[in-house]
Design a protein around this motif. Structure first.
Motif, mmCIF file in Angstrom:
data_model
loop_
_atom_site.group_PDB
_atom_site.id
_atom_site.type_symbol
_atom_site.label_atom_id
_atom_site.label_comp_id
_atom_site.label_asym_id
_atom_site.label_seq_id
_atom_site.Cartn_x
_atom_site.Cartn_y
_atom_site.Cartn_z
ATOM 1 N N ILE A 3 0.832 -1.210 0.000
ATOM 2 C CA ILE A 3 0.000 0.000 0.000
ATOM 3 C C ILE A 3 0.868 1.262 0.000
ATOM 4 O O ILE A 3 0.472 2.292 -0.527
ATOM 5 C CB ILE A 3 -0.989 -0.024 1.183
ATOM 6 N N ALA A 4 2.054 1.179 0.544
ATOM 7 C CA ALA A 4 2.959 2.327 0.570
ATOM 8 C C ALA A 4 3.426 2.710 -0.834
ATOM 9 O O ALA A 4 3.829 3.855 -1.057
ATOM 10 C CB ALA A 4 4.166 2.014 1.442
ATOM 11 N N TYR A 5 3.347 1.807 -1.786
ATOM 12 C CA TYR A 5 3.815 2.058 -3.140
ATOM 13 C C TYR A 5 2.687 2.318 -4.124
ATOM 14 O O TYR A 5 2.914 2.331 -5.325
ATOM 15 C CB TYR A 5 4.658 0.881 -3.627
ATOM 16 N N TRP A 6 1.498 2.522 -3.632
ATOM 17 C CA TRP A 6 0.365 2.758 -4.524
ATOM 18 C C TRP A 6 0.530 4.067 -5.281
ATOM 19 O O TRP A 6 1.055 5.049 -4.764
ATOM 20 C CB TRP A 6 -0.938 2.795 -3.742
ATOM 21 N N THR A 7 0.002 4.068 -6.491
ATOM 22 C CA THR A 7 0.032 5.270 -7.321
ATOM 23 C C THR A 7 -1.114 6.196 -6.928
ATOM 24 O O THR A 7 -2.039 5.798 -6.212
ATOM 25 C CB THR A 7 -0.126 4.879 -8.804
ATOM 26 N N GLY A 8 -1.046 7.414 -7.433
ATOM 27 C CA GLY A 8 -2.128 8.364 -7.203
ATOM 28 C C GLY A 8 -3.451 7.869 -7.770
ATOM 29 O O GLY A 8 -4.523 8.147 -7.233
ATOM 30 N N ARG A 9 -3.351 7.128 -8.867
ATOM 31 C CA ARG A 9 -4.563 6.569 -9.493
ATOM 32 C C ARG A 9 -5.268 5.608 -8.535
ATOM 33 O O ARG A 9 -6.484 5.642 -8.385
ATOM 34 C CB ARG A 9 -4.160 5.846 -10.776
ATOM 35 N N ARG A 10 -4.512 4.759 -7.872
ATOM 36 C CA ARG A 10 -5.110 3.825 -6.918
ATOM 37 C C ARG A 10 -5.739 4.562 -5.743
ATOM 38 O O ARG A 10 -6.817 4.215 -5.295
ATOM 39 C CB ARG A 10 -4.073 2.831 -6.411
ATOM 40 N N TRP A 11 -5.038 5.565 -5.219
ATOM 41 C CA TRP A 11 -5.598 6.338 -4.105
ATOM 42 C C TRP A 11 -6.854 7.075 -4.536
ATOM 43 O O TRP A 11 -7.807 7.209 -3.768
ATOM 44 C CB TRP A 11 -4.557 7.297 -3.530
ATOM 45 N N GLY A 12 -6.881 7.546 -5.762
ATOM 46 C CA GLY A 12 -8.079 8.205 -6.285
ATOM 47 C C GLY A 12 -9.259 7.256 -6.373
ATOM 48 O O GLY A 12 -10.388 7.611 -6.019
ATOM 49 N N VAL A 13 -8.987 6.042 -6.848
ATOM 50 C CA VAL A 13 -10.046 5.028 -6.916
ATOM 51 C C VAL A 13 -10.531 4.675 -5.520
ATOM 52 O O VAL A 13 -11.733 4.530 -5.280
ATOM 53 C CB VAL A 13 -9.551 3.772 -7.677
ATOM 54 N N ALA A 14 -9.604 4.560 -4.573
ATOM 55 C CA ALA A 14 -9.990 4.247 -3.192
ATOM 56 C C ALA A 14 -10.898 5.329 -2.626
ATOM 57 O O ALA A 14 -11.940 5.039 -2.016
ATOM 58 C CB ALA A 14 -8.747 4.071 -2.316
ATOM 59 N N ALA A 15 -10.536 6.590 -2.822
ATOM 60 C CA ALA A 15 -11.332 7.697 -2.303
ATOM 61 C C ALA A 15 -12.695 7.774 -2.989
ATOM 62 O O ALA A 15 -13.727 7.934 -2.326
ATOM 63 C CB ALA A 15 -10.578 9.014 -2.475
ATOM 64 N N ALA A 16 -12.702 7.653 -4.312
ATOM 65 C CA ALA A 16 -13.973 7.727 -5.050
ATOM 66 C C ALA A 16 -14.896 6.576 -4.676
ATOM 67 O O ALA A 16 -16.110 6.765 -4.523
ATOM 68 C CB ALA A 16 -13.694 7.724 -6.555
ATOM 69 N N VAL A 53 -16.214 3.160 8.345
ATOM 70 C CA VAL A 53 -15.165 2.132 8.370
ATOM 71 C C VAL A 53 -15.346 1.184 7.183
ATOM 72 O O VAL A 53 -14.383 0.852 6.481
ATOM 73 C CB VAL A 53 -15.174 1.360 9.706
ATOM 74 N N SER A 54 -16.586 0.766 6.947
ATOM 75 C CA SER A 54 -16.844 -0.118 5.806
ATOM 76 C C SER A 54 -16.510 0.572 4.491
ATOM 77 O O SER A 54 -15.970 -0.054 3.574
ATOM 78 C CB SER A 54 -18.309 -0.555 5.795
ATOM 79 N N ALA A 55 -16.805 1.853 4.380
ATOM 80 C CA ALA A 55 -16.520 2.591 3.149
ATOM 81 C C ALA A 55 -15.021 2.668 2.892
ATOM 82 O O ALA A 55 -14.564 2.483 1.751
ATOM 83 C CB ALA A 55 -17.128 3.989 3.225
ATOM 84 N N VAL A 56 -14.250 2.949 3.925
ATOM 85 C CA VAL A 56 -12.792 3.010 3.766
ATOM 86 C C VAL A 56 -12.248 1.650 3.348
ATOM 87 O O VAL A 56 -11.429 1.549 2.417
ATOM 88 C CB VAL A 56 -12.123 3.512 5.062
ATOM 89 N N LEU A 57 -12.694 0.591 4.019
ATOM 90 C CA LEU A 57 -12.225 -0.753 3.654
ATOM 91 C C LEU A 57 -12.635 -1.113 2.228
ATOM 92 O O LEU A 57 -11.849 -1.683 1.471
ATOM 93 C CB LEU A 57 -12.760 -1.786 4.647
ATOM 94 N N ALA A 58 -13.872 -0.786 1.846
ATOM 95 C CA ALA A 58 -14.336 -1.079 0.484
ATOM 96 C C ALA A 58 -13.537 -0.282 -0.540
ATOM 97 O O ALA A 58 -13.199 -0.799 -1.612
ATOM 98 C CB ALA A 58 -15.825 -0.778 0.358
ATOM 99 N N GLY A 59 -13.226 0.971 -0.230
ATOM 100 C CA GLY A 59 -12.421 1.777 -1.142
ATOM 101 C C GLY A 59 -11.025 1.218 -1.328
ATOM 102 O O GLY A 59 -10.528 1.115 -2.451
ATOM 103 N N LEU A 60 -10.388 0.841 -0.227
ATOM 104 C CA LEU A 60 -9.055 0.243 -0.319
ATOM 105 C C LEU A 60 -9.094 -1.082 -1.077
ATOM 106 O O LEU A 60 -8.204 -1.374 -1.885
ATOM 107 C CB LEU A 60 -8.465 0.046 1.076
ATOM 108 N N LEU A 61 -10.139 -1.877 -0.820
ATOM 109 C CA LEU A 61 -10.275 -3.153 -1.523
ATOM 110 C C LEU A 61 -10.457 -2.927 -3.020
ATOM 111 O O LEU A 61 -9.823 -3.599 -3.838
ATOM 112 C CB LEU A 61 -11.449 -3.952 -0.944
ATOM 113 N N ALA A 62 -11.295 -1.976 -3.391
ATOM 114 C CA ALA A 62 -11.505 -1.688 -4.815
ATOM 115 C C ALA A 62 -10.206 -1.235 -5.474
ATOM 116 O O ALA A 62 -9.927 -1.594 -6.618
ATOM 117 C CB ALA A 62 -12.586 -0.625 -4.970
ATOM 118 N N ALA A 63 -9.406 -0.475 -4.758
ATOM 119 C CA ALA A 63 -8.150 0.024 -5.319
ATOM 120 C C ALA A 63 -7.163 -1.101 -5.602
ATOM 121 O O ALA A 63 -6.297 -0.956 -6.470
ATOM 122 C CB ALA A 63 -7.528 1.045 -4.372
#
Length: 152
Positions: A3-16, A53-63
């Motif tokens: 997770i420390a090496y994720w790109t901005g694109r992945r973080w964007g998908v996680a947030a969205a 909490v579920s939203a954050v986990l779902a966002g990270l999982l989607a990323a």
């Protein structure tokens, strides 16, 4: 951990995905007030923290399904994906109004929804968070693994 090496694109998908998850669950369960959906029983004190909490986990999982330039194609529906989807559905039932859910009312009636389903909702949310966390952990652990072909 990758997770420390994720790109901005992945973080964007996680947030969205996290924002979309809050809307998709929060609007029909009337946690977010709209003129379309209403609630007979107000949300419990734990509903919003549980949903977030579920939203954050779902966002990270989607990323984890966003392919990096090196990885290539995203994976198909594997076991962590199905577990994550189950966790998402459990959150919907856990934070929703017990007497507003038509499936629960058909199965248990109003008194059954209040006496049997409402006390179980926190357990559903614990199961939802556990399922999402397990799916995310599994995806993160296998993300940096190299698949080795088996000789025939």
């Amino acid at each position: 951990m990758t997770i420390a090496y994720w790109t901005g694109r992945r973080w964007g998908v996680a947030a969205a995905t996290a924002v979309a998850y809050v809307l998709v669950v929060g609007v029909p369960t009337a946690m977010i007030p709209t003129p379309v959906f209403g609630r007979e029983i107000p949300p419990t004190w734990w509903s919003w923290p549980a949903l977030l909490v579920s939203a954050v986990l779902a966002g990270l999982l989607a990323a984890t399904y966003v392919a990096s330039p090196v990885e290539g194609e995203a994976d198909e529906l594997d076991r962590p994906t199905r577990t994550g989807l189950a966790g998402g559905m459990l959150t919907f039932f856990a934070v929703g109004c017990p007497v507003c859910n038509k499936l629960v009312l058909l199965a248990l009636g109003t008194s059954g929804a209040l006496n049997w389903f409402e006390p179980v909702q926190p357990l559903l949310q614990v199961a939802a968070i556990a399922a999402l966390a397990w799916a995310l952990r599994t995806r993160l652990r296998t993300e940096s693994a190299c698949v080795v072909p088996v000789a025939s």
